[in-house]
Design an enzyme around this catalytic site. Structure first.
Site, PDB file in Angstrom:
ATOM      1  N   ARG A   1      36.071  28.831  -5.199  1.00 45.92           N
ATOM      2  CA  ARG A   1      35.524  27.978  -4.126  1.00 45.92           C
ATOM      3  C   ARG A   1      36.191  26.611  -4.135  1.00 45.92           C
ATOM      4  O   ARG A   1      36.461  26.031  -3.084  1.00 45.92           O
ATOM      5  CB  ARG A   1      34.002  27.826  -4.304  1.00 45.92           C
ATOM      6  CG  ARG A   1      33.219  29.044  -3.794  1.00 45.92           C
ATOM      7  CD  ARG A   1      31.845  29.138  -4.420  1.00 45.92           C
ATOM      8  NE  ARG A   1      30.955  28.047  -4.115  1.00 45.92           N
ATOM      9  CZ  ARG A   1      29.955  27.651  -4.917  1.00 45.92           C
ATOM     10  NH1 ARG A   1      29.727  28.268  -6.057  1.00 45.92           N
ATOM     11  NH2 ARG A   1      29.174  26.666  -4.564  1.00 45.92           N
TER      12      ARG A   1
ATOM     13  N   ARG B   1      22.102  30.183  -8.171  1.00 45.64           N
ATOM     14  CA  ARG B   1      22.763  30.654  -6.942  1.00 45.64           C
ATOM     15  C   ARG B   1      23.760  31.750  -7.293  1.00 45.64           C
ATOM     16  O   ARG B   1      24.476  31.642  -8.274  1.00 45.64           O
ATOM     17  CB  ARG B   1      23.485  29.478  -6.276  1.00 45.64           C
ATOM     18  CG  ARG B   1      22.741  28.945  -5.078  1.00 45.64           C
ATOM     19  CD  ARG B   1      23.378  27.730  -4.547  1.00 45.64           C
ATOM     20  NE  ARG B   1      24.724  27.952  -4.021  1.00 45.64           N
ATOM     21  CZ  ARG B   1      25.380  27.071  -3.267  1.00 45.64           C
ATOM     22  NH1 ARG B   1      24.816  25.935  -2.979  1.00 45.64           N
ATOM     23  NH2 ARG B   1      26.579  27.324  -2.823  1.00 45.64           N
TER      24      ARG B   1
ATOM     25  N   LYS C   1      26.406  16.106  -2.676  1.00 48.65           N
ATOM     26  CA  LYS C   1      26.158  15.784  -1.258  1.00 48.65           C
ATOM     27  C   LYS C   1      24.707  16.066  -0.878  1.00 48.65           C
ATOM     28  O   LYS C   1      24.075  15.281  -0.193  1.00 48.65           O
ATOM     29  CB  LYS C   1      27.046  16.646  -0.320  1.00 48.65           C
ATOM     30  CG  LYS C   1      28.499  16.607  -0.580  1.00 48.65           C
ATOM     31  CD  LYS C   1      29.247  17.520   0.380  1.00 48.65           C
ATOM     32  CE  LYS C   1      28.867  18.984   0.365  1.00 48.65           C
ATOM     33  NZ  LYS C   1      29.297  19.774  -0.764  1.00 48.65           N
TER      34      LYS C   1
ATOM     35  N   ARG D   1      23.408  24.558 -12.928  1.00 51.06           N
ATOM     36  CA  ARG D   1      22.499  24.275 -11.799  1.00 51.06           C
ATOM     37  C   ARG D   1      21.429  25.372 -11.643  1.00 51.06           C
ATOM     38  O   ARG D   1      21.735  26.557 -11.705  1.00 51.06           O
ATOM     39  CB  ARG D   1      23.340  24.177 -10.518  1.00 51.06           C
ATOM     40  CG  ARG D   1      22.538  23.969  -9.264  1.00 51.06           C
ATOM     41  CD  ARG D   1      23.361  23.403  -8.149  1.00 51.06           C
ATOM     42  NE  ARG D   1      24.216  24.386  -7.488  1.00 51.06           N
ATOM     43  CZ  ARG D   1      24.936  24.108  -6.401  1.00 51.06           C
ATOM     44  NH1 ARG D   1      24.925  22.898  -5.890  1.00 51.06           N
ATOM     45  NH2 ARG D   1      25.679  25.032  -5.842  1.00 51.06           N
TER      46      ARG D   1
ATOM     47  N   ARG E   1      34.290  21.917   7.657  1.00 47.27           N
ATOM     48  CA  ARG E   1      34.857  22.232   6.344  1.00 47.27           C
ATOM     49  C   ARG E   1      36.346  22.548   6.440  1.00 47.27           C
ATOM     50  O   ARG E   1      36.990  22.797   5.449  1.00 47.27           O
ATOM     51  CB  ARG E   1      34.113  23.470   5.849  1.00 47.27           C
ATOM     52  CG  ARG E   1      34.088  23.662   4.377  1.00 47.27           C
ATOM     53  CD  ARG E   1      32.711  23.445   3.831  1.00 47.27           C
ATOM     54  NE  ARG E   1      32.380  24.369   2.785  1.00 47.27           N
ATOM     55  CZ  ARG E   1      31.157  24.459   2.274  1.00 47.27           C
ATOM     56  NH1 ARG E   1      30.188  23.719   2.735  1.00 47.27           N
ATOM     57  NH2 ARG E   1      30.920  25.282   1.305  1.00 47.27           N
TER      58      ARG E   1
HETATM   59  P1  AMP Z   1      27.437  25.352   0.160  1.00 45.66           P
HETATM   60  O1  AMP Z   1      25.966  25.434  -0.050  1.00 45.66           O
HETATM   61  O2  AMP Z   1      27.841  24.197   1.026  1.00 45.66           O
HETATM   62  O3  AMP Z   1      28.205  25.394  -1.150  1.00 45.66           O
HETATM   63  O4  AMP Z   1      27.866  26.667   0.996  1.00 45.66           O
HETATM   64  C1  AMP Z   1      27.639  27.965   0.460  1.00 45.66           C
HETATM   65  C2  AMP Z   1      28.445  28.969   1.222  1.00 45.66           C
HETATM   66  O5  AMP Z   1      28.042  28.967   2.605  1.00 45.66           O
HETATM   67  C3  AMP Z   1      29.945  28.687   1.268  1.00 45.66           C
HETATM   68  O6  AMP Z   1      30.626  29.178   0.107  1.00 45.66           O
HETATM   69  C4  AMP Z   1      30.344  29.455   2.528  1.00 45.66           C
HETATM   70  O7  AMP Z   1      30.379  30.841   2.302  1.00 45.66           O
HETATM   71  C5  AMP Z   1      29.155  29.172   3.465  1.00 45.66           C
HETATM   72  N1  AMP Z   1      29.370  27.932   4.240  1.00 45.66           N
HETATM   73  C6  AMP Z   1      28.697  26.764   4.160  1.00 45.66           C
HETATM   74  N2  AMP Z   1      29.162  25.852   5.031  1.00 45.66           N
HETATM   75  C7  AMP Z   1      30.184  26.455   5.693  1.00 45.66           C
HETATM   76  C8  AMP Z   1      31.093  26.041   6.704  1.00 45.66           C
HETATM   77  N3  AMP Z   1      31.069  24.795   7.225  1.00 45.66           N
HETATM   78  N4  AMP Z   1      31.996  26.948   7.148  1.00 45.66           N
HETATM   79  C9  AMP Z   1      32.037  28.196   6.677  1.00 45.66           C
HETATM   80  N5  AMP Z   1      31.234  28.645   5.684  1.00 45.66           N
HETATM   81  C10 AMP Z   1      30.315  27.800   5.195  1.00 45.66           C
END
Ligand code: AMP
Length: 221
Positions: A171, A160, A13, A127, A88
């Protein structure tokens, strides 16, 4: 134009959002990036989000929704936005409607990136990120020219903290639990489009542009 990209972690994405930003002059809101930026800067928001991110859990909805609201206040109404990683879950989706309407916006499309778990694990384990340049590499599929160093900025690449196999699988589980009702919700509203995220980034981008063209035709714009 307001578009949500939704897909498992590692479904690409972020890559597509960046392409859209440069080709279509849209703003990009990645809630994950915004949390990580706050975490790095040690802001109160970053402190609140820290333990959730480290455990691969979702940050509480109220904190996340407020952050999105604040972001929208900083963007002019005429500017289109790509929402990446938000909403989400169903409760965020419902709050999102209110947030958008307060900002005089409406959601045009939600694009779902479908991908097999095996691919996700393989992509995320390899990654590597360059935080200053924002570039994303993969140890096997897209390595930097010099091992461990960003081609553009020369900064050291990092992994990360939540890209560990056990946490990736957790996740993913959470993602499917939360996403199923979300997809049903948007399907009923007639906003949902799906694509296979296992193609090349260029092919996927082509599919997204087609979705946008179709939207504009329906719109008459
Ligand atoms: P991502 O980079 O999208 O994989 O997000 C990394 C982490 O940020 C996730 O595992 C959550 O802990 C937090 N996070 C990102 N977007 C959201 C969301 N919409 N709602 C809640 N937590 C989020």
């Amino acid at each position: 134009m307001n578009i949500v990209l939704i897909g498992a972690p590692g479904s690409g994405k972020g890559t597509q959002a960046k392409k859209l930003v440069s080709k279509k002059k849209l703003k990009h809101l990645s809630t994950g990036d915004l949390f990580r930026q706050n975490l790095q800067e040690g802001t109160p928001l970053g402190q609140k989000a820290k333990s959730y991110i480290e455990q691969g859990l979702l940050v509480p909805d109220a904190v996340t929704n407020d952050m999105v609201k604040l972001f929208l206040q900083s963007v002019s109404e005429s500017q289109g936005i790509i929402f990446d990683g938000f909403p989400r879950n169903l409760s965020q989706a419902k709050a999102f409607e209110q947030i958008l309407s307060e900002a005089n916006r409406q959601l045009d499309k939600l694009i779902y990136f479908k991908i097999e778990d095996k691919q996700v694990v393989e992509r995320l384990i390899g990654r590597r990120l360059a935080s200053k340049s924002g570039r994303v590499y993969h140890m096997k599929n897209y390595p930097p020219k010099r091992a461990g160093v960003c081609d553009e900025s020369g900064e050291p690449l990092v992994t990360r903290s939540d890209d560990k196999e056990e946490l990736i699988r957790f996740r993913l589980k959470l993602f499917y639990e939360n996403t199923k009702p979300l997809l049903e919700y948007y399907e009923q509203k007639g906003c949902l489009e799906s694509l296979s995220a296992e193609h090349s980034p260029e092919e996927i981008f082509g599919q997204i542009l087609q979705i946008i063209r179709k939207m504009k035709k329906i719109d008459g714009s």
